[in-house]
Design a protein around this motif. Structure first.
Motif, mmCIF file in Angstrom:
data_model
loop_
_atom_site.group_PDB
_atom_site.id
_atom_site.type_symbol
_atom_site.label_atom_id
_atom_site.label_comp_id
_atom_site.label_asym_id
_atom_site.label_seq_id
_atom_site.Cartn_x
_atom_site.Cartn_y
_atom_site.Cartn_z
ATOM 1 N N THR A 91 0.732 -1.196 -0.101
ATOM 2 C CA THR A 91 0.146 0.128 -0.014
ATOM 3 C C THR A 91 0.881 1.235 -0.153
ATOM 4 O O THR A 91 0.516 2.345 -0.325
ATOM 5 N N GLY A 92 2.040 1.222 0.142
ATOM 6 C CA GLY A 92 2.977 2.371 0.344
ATOM 7 C C GLY A 92 3.039 3.042 1.856
ATOM 8 O O GLY A 92 3.844 3.763 1.920
ATOM 9 N N ASP A 93 2.307 2.422 2.685
ATOM 10 C CA ASP A 93 2.297 2.874 4.187
ATOM 11 C C ASP A 93 3.650 2.712 4.672
ATOM 12 O O ASP A 93 3.961 3.193 5.675
ATOM 13 N N ALA A 95 6.249 4.010 3.733
ATOM 14 C CA ALA A 95 6.996 5.324 3.697
ATOM 15 C C ALA A 95 6.789 5.824 4.990
ATOM 16 O O ALA A 95 7.797 6.610 5.439
ATOM 17 N N THR A 96 5.722 5.687 5.762
ATOM 18 C CA THR A 96 5.645 6.222 7.021
ATOM 19 C C THR A 96 6.658 5.499 8.298
ATOM 20 O O THR A 96 6.834 6.216 8.950
ATOM 21 N N LEU A 98 9.539 4.467 7.046
ATOM 22 C CA LEU A 98 10.845 4.675 6.793
ATOM 23 C C LEU A 98 11.346 6.266 7.112
ATOM 24 O O LEU A 98 12.527 6.381 7.089
ATOM 25 N N VAL A 260 14.221 -1.643 -0.090
ATOM 26 C CA VAL A 260 14.014 0.071 0.037
ATOM 27 C C VAL A 260 14.493 0.750 -1.192
ATOM 28 O O VAL A 260 14.207 1.935 -1.592
ATOM 29 N N ARG A 261 15.941 0.049 -1.362
ATOM 30 C CA ARG A 261 16.723 0.906 -2.448
ATOM 31 C C ARG A 261 15.830 1.057 -3.820
ATOM 32 O O ARG A 261 15.976 1.881 -4.426
ATOM 33 N N LEU A 263 12.658 0.944 -3.964
ATOM 34 C CA LEU A 263 11.236 1.422 -3.554
ATOM 35 C C LEU A 263 10.561 2.526 -4.558
ATOM 36 O O LEU A 263 11.176 3.341 -4.803
ATOM 37 N N VAL A 264 9.358 2.164 -4.998
ATOM 38 C CA VAL A 264 8.630 2.934 -5.518
ATOM 39 C C VAL A 264 7.648 3.141 -4.838
ATOM 40 O O VAL A 264 6.598 2.183 -4.766
ATOM 41 N N VAL A 265 7.207 4.232 -4.033
ATOM 42 C CA VAL A 265 5.824 4.266 -3.430
ATOM 43 C C VAL A 265 4.776 4.823 -4.222
ATOM 44 O O VAL A 265 4.847 5.649 -4.939
ATOM 45 N N GLN A 266 3.576 4.065 -4.342
ATOM 46 C CA GLN A 266 2.677 4.326 -5.488
ATOM 47 C C GLN A 266 1.942 5.570 -4.814
ATOM 48 O O GLN A 266 1.645 5.670 -3.699
ATOM 49 N N GLY A 267 1.459 6.331 -6.009
ATOM 50 C CA GLY A 267 0.219 7.292 -5.313
ATOM 51 C C GLY A 267 0.945 8.413 -4.719
ATOM 52 O O GLY A 267 1.769 8.573 -4.753
#
Lengths: 268, 327
Positions: A91-93, A95-96, A98, A260-261, A263-267
């Motif tokens: 879901t890209g969560d 990111a929070t 990281l 993580v390297r 990583l593409v966080v969607q949206g």
């Protein structure tokens, strides 16, 4: 200094405990299910001992103990499917996680230790108590064995967490994470000795199982508890658990950091 | 050195389109060569249409996205390489992501953050008291996050981002879901932190009042390019080229046909005539209208920031809003 360092892990663990303790209905349902399956498995396994005897070092009493103990430990150690981390990655969560000055896997491990404590108290101990009241179980022969069992459970939780983290981290690369997850859970259930004791396996299969980290998640603490593994063997068993814990944690961390390297966080 | 220093920043995504043998790889440039610097103590608005590259930029500034090219420095760190060190110095709030622990009471998230950022207990108490009072957190401090309303949760998220006194705050839609009073409280809080301890803020917002009240400087991004960097007034002049002449005629008329302008609304004898600054002017237009129909009264409406930003969001900064500085 080490204590101050561990303080954060303790705080995470407290919240891990609280998070699972916040859902008493789910815990109760889990306890009920664990207990029902405990009866089923105990009766099925007992049928093997109609004519008495021993299988792979397990007699009747040890096998009943095995059935109830694995029932209690499975929830505590959590050998079943776990997708919390994978879901955060998809879901890209993630990111929070990281943007915090803490490695997400360290936070996750501490949180999981708190969870395991909650599950041990409310889903782990009760089925074993019920099983011992109805069937009678063998208990460790002395405080040293209890201590070894406790240590072994702790290491099993770390091995289990690291393994779960690895198949969750696969979500960084795999769109079809379901297949991987099912494969991972099936392997963990079977080779950890949850379905039948690893000692019951035909020899080649047992050799394969022993070469994997899975027995370190469940079979090892059970073997220590029932006394199948005793004396110096206990030390060796704990050492192998520790080795698996370190190896899998390193692997999970390496994979996570690789993920993580790229990583593409969607949206957003 | 500037607190935030971005030079020729780029981010490309590879997208696969189609299926089977006809699959092709398409490179999308989400951020395509952006350069800017932010000095400590400023509040900067970062605006642009959806998909312009705002979030991608913020993710690269916070180290959770590795740039494809260019250089980034935030508080002296290279975000993607020193993410964990940088994390202690920044506060981040993503509007549509939950950073609080979903199943735990709000206060538990804050307590955990205290340990994560090693905020001394006394300092933490003071900060929480200050933020709690400013954002009125009291009534739901012990409520599990999953039971909070959007507005309550956003206030909690903002508190979580500020408890450790970061040097720079990255805010994505910090007032979404808040009522007018709460919005004002958030703005006052940010201005106060900016004034009292020099907090630097980079914020995106669809709320134009936020932009107008808070930001001394605005960056406009479109299609991965920085198309504007400057103050609010200049932004209005540059993008708000369309002014409106409101005329009251002696009697109702069908929409007037005037050269270089168009009637956008008619209400009885009153007509709204929009015109581009470059094509005609108010004096010439007035003369044209007077020649067509008897005039009773007139007023001239200057573009306000709301129109300007709405146009940038709706049409893209390089779209019909006119100038293209991206080329």
């Amino acid at each position: 200094m080490p204590l101050a360092f561990l303080r954060l892990d303790l705080e995470y663990a407290k919240r891990g405990y609280a998070r699972y303790a916040a859902y008493p209905a789910a815990t109760l349902a889990g306890l009920f299910t664990n207990t029902v399956f405990g009866f089923m498995r105990a009766f099925i396994l007992l049928a093997l001992f109609e004519g008495g005897g021993e299988i792979g070092g397990y007699d009747r009493a040890a096998t009943v103990t095995y059935a109830w103990l694995t029932q209690g430990l499975a929830a505590t150690i959590f050998i079943w499917g776990w997708q919390d981390l994978g879901l955060r990655i998809r879901t890209g969560d993630i990111a929070t996680d990281l943007i915090r000055p803490v490695h997400p896997l360290r936070a996750g491990l501490a949180f999981d230790v708190g969870r395991s404590l909650c599950h041990a108290i409310f889903r782990g101990v009760p089925p074993v108590v019920i099983g011992s009241l109805v069937f009678g179980i063998t208990t460790p022969s002395g405080p040293a064995v209890w201590l070894a069992f406790g240590l072994s459970c702790g290491l099993a939780i770390v091995v289990s967490y690291a393994f779960r983290a690895i198949y969750n981290v696969a979500s960084f690369w795999l769109l079809d994470w379901r297949g991987t997850t099912i494969l991972a859970i099936t392997a963990a259930n079977f080779f950890s000795g949850f379905v039948i004791p690893v000692a019951f396996f035909p020899l080649p299969l047992e050799a394969i199982a022993r070469a994997t980290p899975f027995p370190a998640m469940l079979q090892v603490p059970v073997d220590i508890f029932v006394g199948r593994v005793a004396g110096a063997e206990v030390v060796a068993a704990l050492a192998s658990q520790l080795a698996w814990a370190i190896l899998l944690l390193l692997a999970a961390t390496w994979l996570f950091d690789r993920g993580v390297r790229r990583l593409v966080v969607q949206g957003g | 050195m500037a607190l935030v220093d971005v030079q020729d920043l780029r981010k490309e995504f590879v997208v696969r389109r189609g299926s089977g043998l006809r699959r092709e790889r398409v490179v999308v440039r989400a951020v395509d060569g952006i350069t800017f610097a932010i000095e400590s103590g400023s509040i900067v608005g970062y605006i642009g249409p959806n998909g312009a590259g705002k979030s991608t930029t913020v993710k690269m500034l916070t180290g959770i996205l590795v740039p494809s090219g260019g250089r980034v420095s935030v508080a002296g760190f290279v975000p993607s390489k020193q993410r964990t060190k940088l994390a202690a110095r920044i506060g981040v709030m993503f509007g549509q992501r939950v950073q609080l622990w979903w199943d735990l009471p709000l206060i538990e998230s804050f307590e955990l953050l205290r340990h994560i950022y090693r905020v001394p207990a006394e300092r933490f108490r003071q900060n929480l008291d200050m933020l709690g009072a400013a954002l009125e957190l009291g009534p739901f401090l012990r409520t599990p996050v999953r039971q909070l309303s959007l507005g309550q949760r956003i206030r909690g998220e903002l508190t979580a981002a500020m408890l450790h006194e970061p040097d720079i705050l990255f805010l994505d839609e910090p007032t979404i879901g808040l009522d007018v009073v709460a919005r004002q409280r958030v703005r006052e809080l940010l201005l106060r932190a900016n004034r009292e301890r020099g907090l630097t803020v980079l914020l995106t917002s669809h709320d134009l009042v936020d932009i107008e009240r808070l930001c001394s400087r605005i960056l406009v991004i479109d299609h991965g390019h920085l198309v504007y960097d400057g103050g609010l007034e200049t932004l209005k002049e540059r993008y708000g080229t369309e002014r409106v002449l409101v005329v009251d005629l002696e009697e109702p008329r069908p929409p007037l046909d005037v050269e270089g302008a168009r009637v956008i609304k008619v209400d009885g004898p009153r007509q709204w005539i929009a015109f581009e600054r470059e094509r005609t002017n108010a004096a010439r237009l007035t003369a044209q209208v007077a020649a067509l129909a008897p005039l009773r009264d007139l007023t001239l409406q200057e573009p306000d920031i709301e129109d300007v930003v709405r146009r940038i969001y709706a049409e893209g900064a390089t779209g019909s809003a006119g100038r293209s500085s991206t080329a």
